[in-house]
Design a protein around this motif. Structure first.
Motif, mmCIF file in Angstrom:
data_model
loop_
_atom_site.group_PDB
_atom_site.id
_atom_site.type_symbol
_atom_site.label_atom_id
_atom_site.label_comp_id
_atom_site.label_asym_id
_atom_site.label_seq_id
_atom_site.Cartn_x
_atom_site.Cartn_y
_atom_site.Cartn_z
ATOM 1 N N THR A 143 -0.013 8.027 5.738
ATOM 2 C CA THR A 143 -0.289 6.746 5.343
ATOM 3 C C THR A 143 0.789 5.592 5.307
ATOM 4 O O THR A 143 1.710 5.959 5.223
ATOM 5 C CB THR A 143 -0.704 6.820 3.646
ATOM 6 O OG1 THR A 143 -1.594 7.981 3.756
ATOM 7 C CG2 THR A 143 -1.075 5.789 2.952
ATOM 8 N N LEU A 144 0.232 4.480 5.759
ATOM 9 C CA LEU A 144 0.994 3.238 5.716
ATOM 10 C C LEU A 144 0.480 2.389 4.904
ATOM 11 O O LEU A 144 -0.715 2.080 4.774
ATOM 12 C CB LEU A 144 1.276 2.646 7.112
ATOM 13 C CG LEU A 144 1.741 3.290 8.413
ATOM 14 C CD1 LEU A 144 1.861 2.689 9.652
ATOM 15 C CD2 LEU A 144 3.200 3.412 7.897
ATOM 16 N N ALA B 179 5.980 -2.339 1.103
ATOM 17 C CA ALA B 179 5.892 -1.468 1.986
ATOM 18 C C ALA B 179 5.955 0.030 1.607
ATOM 19 O O ALA B 179 6.878 0.264 0.754
ATOM 20 C CB ALA B 179 6.762 -1.564 3.359
ATOM 21 N N SER B 180 5.179 0.943 2.310
ATOM 22 C CA SER B 180 5.188 2.357 1.998
ATOM 23 C C SER B 180 4.475 3.113 3.130
ATOM 24 O O SER B 180 4.008 2.807 4.081
ATOM 25 C CB SER B 180 4.460 2.527 0.967
ATOM 26 O OG SER B 180 4.246 3.939 0.469
ATOM 27 N N ALA B 181 5.250 4.235 3.264
ATOM 28 C CA ALA B 181 4.806 5.095 4.261
ATOM 29 C C ALA B 181 5.061 6.662 3.585
ATOM 30 O O ALA B 181 5.902 6.959 2.950
ATOM 31 C CB ALA B 181 5.882 5.275 5.608
ATOM 32 N N SER C 58 7.565 10.532 1.247
ATOM 33 C CA SER C 58 7.181 9.219 1.292
ATOM 34 C C SER C 58 8.463 8.295 0.943
ATOM 35 O O SER C 58 9.730 8.802 0.363
ATOM 36 C CB SER C 58 6.308 8.997 0.003
ATOM 37 O OG SER C 58 6.860 9.237 -1.093
ATOM 38 N N ARG D 116 -3.965 -0.428 3.304
ATOM 39 C CA ARG D 116 -3.433 0.921 3.566
ATOM 40 C C ARG D 116 -4.414 1.428 4.671
ATOM 41 O O ARG D 116 -5.535 1.166 4.820
ATOM 42 C CB ARG D 116 -4.103 1.755 2.015
ATOM 43 C CG ARG D 116 -3.519 2.913 2.157
ATOM 44 C CD ARG D 116 -3.576 3.717 0.662
ATOM 45 N NE ARG D 116 -4.641 4.088 0.241
ATOM 46 C CZ ARG D 116 -5.500 3.739 -0.809
ATOM 47 N NH1 ARG D 116 -5.158 2.601 -1.587
ATOM 48 N NH2 ARG D 116 -6.642 4.258 -0.982
#
Length: 796
Positions: free
Chosen positions: A226-227, A235-237, A255, A791
């Motif tokens: 998931t981005l 921002a997240s990964a 994560s 997302r």
């Protein structure tokens, strides 16, 4: 299964007419539990569906060359249900009508419970880092935020318990206190209790949230990446991956997140509010034999963040000295007014939470009607707080940590109409506290927080330091029985608790929930009584109970009492009604009467809190929820909550300084979570097979606050735009209404690979959300302005 309450297991074998195993596709659906999962049998026709919430499921089996099969399955026991289905050779004219309408409600559920399944989790409104799980819970009736994603179930303060894969976590899991119990991307399902709570759960009883992060072991390699990004430089990964071979399942997850809006700021300008989080974990599960299963889980997570500033802390201001009774005007620093001291601003306070946890579980079947579990967990959790020299009014430093060792053993026995379960648990937490501060400008300002009996440094500042360590020892035992008598279902239990920290207390708590199902009406009426024993929060409890704490403010003799555990009675009466085989209505009335009602206060003007208690509290209200699992292309829910809460003097526990140490013997005041009207709604519409749209809204009628300054003084500190949202006649925050919009699309979809995109607009009207207002240098909480987030999720 991890012995979570009211979960079972289906062991299915699919065979041909001769009894040989068949490789088939198996769909398992329960609309009432929001459960929908597809399995593939192995070469011998076997498949194992684990961690199934109790209820009625529709089983659909498809295999090439054979007639399709559809039939109901009732999961009602923690013991595995073995089922063998023999397929028949398909004929040209043969067809099977598949329906899951009989799974809309569970006719044998003894009390109210809210379920959130994988589909709702997948299509949720994207949350800021650190609160994805809390946002899901907050969407349910009876729950609301006070600030910084601290959950409050039915008016209870800090009495939320997360049970993650069978392990209870009773410490505060909101962003400013500790890491998330789990991230939503890792979660398979949630089950949420606010009444009819099984006897196996105790200590934190405002609400119990069962969290399942483990997936069923489909053979081969499977995973998700998931981005996520959007407003506030967010921002997240993350990734969740699993490999299943033979009797083994190995999973890893990780994560990393960053945002410019980690906590709820105290002013709309959102000063100093950056945060980063990370999480890494792994799990291994092995079926040693058909009767034995072993599971290991390890998790390490961390959060580093800034503490939001107020206007004075950010920009500086003139404050009155000891000879000034008229205040100071807002003027530039080069125009110094008389009898005023300039506070330069530029505060930077930072916090950090770190946790490493490992757990092991062993499951054994003694017979087809009896099985047992053993759980063990150990973790280290630390909480840090630092301040730069420009901090005001305190330059505070904290390094607290605890080591916890938890053990649980339980056994379940099925006998006739009865499903017995009994167990013991031990939870030993070793607390370590280290806190210090400097109060600047004590010799110059009229600062009531400057103790008169502490030495003033040459700089005019005052210092304080404290260190302590002590164990928190808690044990419990319980027995419960789920009884099914025709259309009646009864869940009765008895729990014993022992608590030893500041005090040494024991308690016995009976609990009972019962329901009656009326098949012709599609109606389930239920009621519950819970006797509760709640242990105090342990955040800074050693400092607040120490002799040294009395010197924090000597303007008035301090009031210091040991914090008592809470004792109380919860009552609920409600119903669940199926309408048109498409809609489900849940309605509940409740009342909670709690002695030694738990609340919290802050150490001087920091965000560092500690537990307190009042004589009692009475909370009552009503909730309703309309849910449409699927009606053609439409699904969604709408909920309403009404609550009235009052806490009563005198104070019975905690530390009270200054004017707060004057303890009234009578009277009452609104509970800090006394929000009368709360509405949540979200609807999902499938525009095309690969395109969907969702609309949602939230309405909050406003929490109470206790003003200690005039509106003009508040405007100087927080800005007029915040003051405009305060009703000083009613001492309540003004209502606010927000909306959200989501568009989702399946960009690519094949048998083993899917890519989907989701775009969200939160707070569409850009309303100012004054969630909480706590006064100078304390508990203000402002919600995010309009956000644009996306997302991108790939599953394989």
């Amino acid at each position: 299964m991890f012995a979570q309450s009211n979960t079972g297991e289906l062991r299915l074998t699919v065979a041909d007419p001769a009894g040989s195993g068949v490789k088939a596709t198996v769909d398992l659906v329960s609309r009432g539990n929001q459960y929908r999962q597809t399995f593939v049998t192995d070469e011998r026709g076997n498949v194992d569906a684990r961690r199934l919430p109790y209820g009625i499921y529709q089983l659909q089996i498809q295999a090439k060359g054979f007639a399709e099969v559809s039939e109901p399955v009732d999961i009602r026991s923690a013991l595995p249900l073995d089922r063998t289905i023999r397929l028949q050779v398909a004929t040209v004219s043969e067809s099977v009508k598949v329906t899951d309408t009989n799974t809309l409600i569970d006719p044998y559920r003894p009390g109210s419970v809210n379920q959130i399944g994988s589909e709702a989790i997948q299509n949720r409104l994207t949350a800021l880092p650190g609160r994805s799980l809390q946002d899901l819970v907050n969407s349910q009736p009876g729950w609301l935020y006070e600030g910084n994603a601290v959950l409050h179930p039915r008016g209870s303060e800090y009495q939320t318990q997360f049970v993650v894969n069978g392990i209870p976590l009773t410490d505060n899991r909101s962003p400013s206190f500790g890491p998330e119990a789990a991230e939503a991307e890792d979660v398979e399902s949630l089950k949420i209790y606010t009444a009819g709570i099984p006897a196996e759960y105790g200590r934190k009883m405002g609400g119990v949230i069962e969290v399942n992060t483990l997936q069923n072991g489909t053979p081969g390699v499977h995973g998700q990446f998931t981005l996520f990004g959007g407003s506030y430089d967010t921002a997240s990964a993350s990734t969740q991956d699993q490999y299943t071979w033979g009797k083994n399942t190995l999973g890893v997850n990780g994560s990393g997140n960053m945002t410019g809006h980690y906590l709820n700021p105290v002013v709309p300008e959102n000063y100093t509010n950056e945060g980063t989080t990370a999480r890494f974990g792994g799990n291994y599960e092995r079926d040693l034999t058909e009767k034995d299963r072993l599971t290991f889980i390890v998790v390490h997570e961390l959060a580093r963040y800034q503490i939001p500033n107020e206007l004075v802390q950010q920009n500086g201001a003139y404050l009155p000295n000891a000879d000034n009774d008229n205040g100071c005007p807002l003027v530039p620093p080069d125009q110094e007014p008389p009898d005023c001291v300039f506070i330069p601003g530029g505060q930077l306070q930072t916090g950090g939470n770190f946790e490493t946890m490992g757990s092991a579980a062993y499951q054994h079947m003694f017979s087809p009607d009896a099985m047992g579990w053993v759980h063990f967990m150990a973790r280290n959790n630390s909480n840090n707080f630092q301040s730069n020299p420009a901090s005001w009014p305190l330059i505070a430093t904290q390094h607290n940590y605890f080591n916890e060792v938890y053990f649980n053993s339980s056994v379940a026995v099925h006998h006739g109409r009865n499903e017995w379960k009994a167990g013991v648990e031990s939870d030993n937490t070793f607390l370590h506290e280290n806190f210090s501060y400097v109060i600047p400008y004590c010799a110059e300002l009229d600062n009531p927080q400057c103790p008169i009996n502490l030495g003033i440094l040459d700089s005019g500042a005052v210092t304080f330091a404290f260190q302590a360590t002590r164990p928190d020892l808690e044990q419990a035992a319980y027995v419960q029985d789920l009884i099914r008598l025709g259309n009646w279902t009864i869940n009765a239990g008895l729990r014993w608790d022992h608590y030893q920290l500041l005090l040494n207390q024991n308690a016995v708590s009976p609990r009972v929930a019962a329901s009656r199902y009326f098949p012709t009406l599609g109606l389930n009426i239920h009621g519950a009584y819970d006797r509760i024993f709640q242990t105090p929060s342990n955040e800074n409890i050693l400092l607040s109970s120490s002799p040294e704490a009395e010197s924090l403010d000597t303007s008035v003799p301090a009031l210091q009492l040991p914090v008592q555990p809470s004792h109380g009675n919860y009552y609920e009466l409600g119903l669940t009604q199926a309408l048109f085989n498409k809609l489900r209505v849940d309605a509940n009335m409740f009342r909670r009467a709690v002695n030694n009602y738990a609340d919290d206060s802050q150490i001087l003007s920091t965000g560092i809190s500690f537990p307190i208690a009042f004589s009692k509290a009475i909370l009552y209200g009503a909730e309703g929820k309309l849910e449409i699992p699927h009606w053609g292309p439409f699904s969604g829910f709408a909920s309403y909550s009404y609550i009235v809460g009052n806490a009563f003097y005198p104070v019975t526990g905690g530390l009270f300084l200054g004017d707060d140490a004057i303890n009234p013997t009578t009277g009452h005041f609104p509970d800090s979570q006394d929000q009368r009207q709360t509405i949540r709604a979200r609807g999902h519409y499938q525009i095309a097979p690969r395109l969907w749209l969702a609309l949602g809204c939230d309405f909050n009628s406003g929490l109470p606050f206790q003003p200690d300054l005039t509106p003009q003084q508040y405007a100087t500190t927080y800005g007029q735009v915040v003051v405009n949202h305060l009703n000083f006649t009613r001492d309540r925050i003004s209502p606010y209404f927000t909306q959200n919009l989501t568009v989702g699309a399946d960009l690519y979809k094949r048998e083993n690979l899917a890519v989907r995109f989701q775009g969200d607009i939160a707070n569409v009207s850009n309303a100012l959300e004054v969630i909480d207002f706590g006064g100078l240098f304390s508990g203000n909480a402002i919600g995010p302005a309009r956000q644009y987030n996306f997302r991108l999720v790939a599953t394989f």
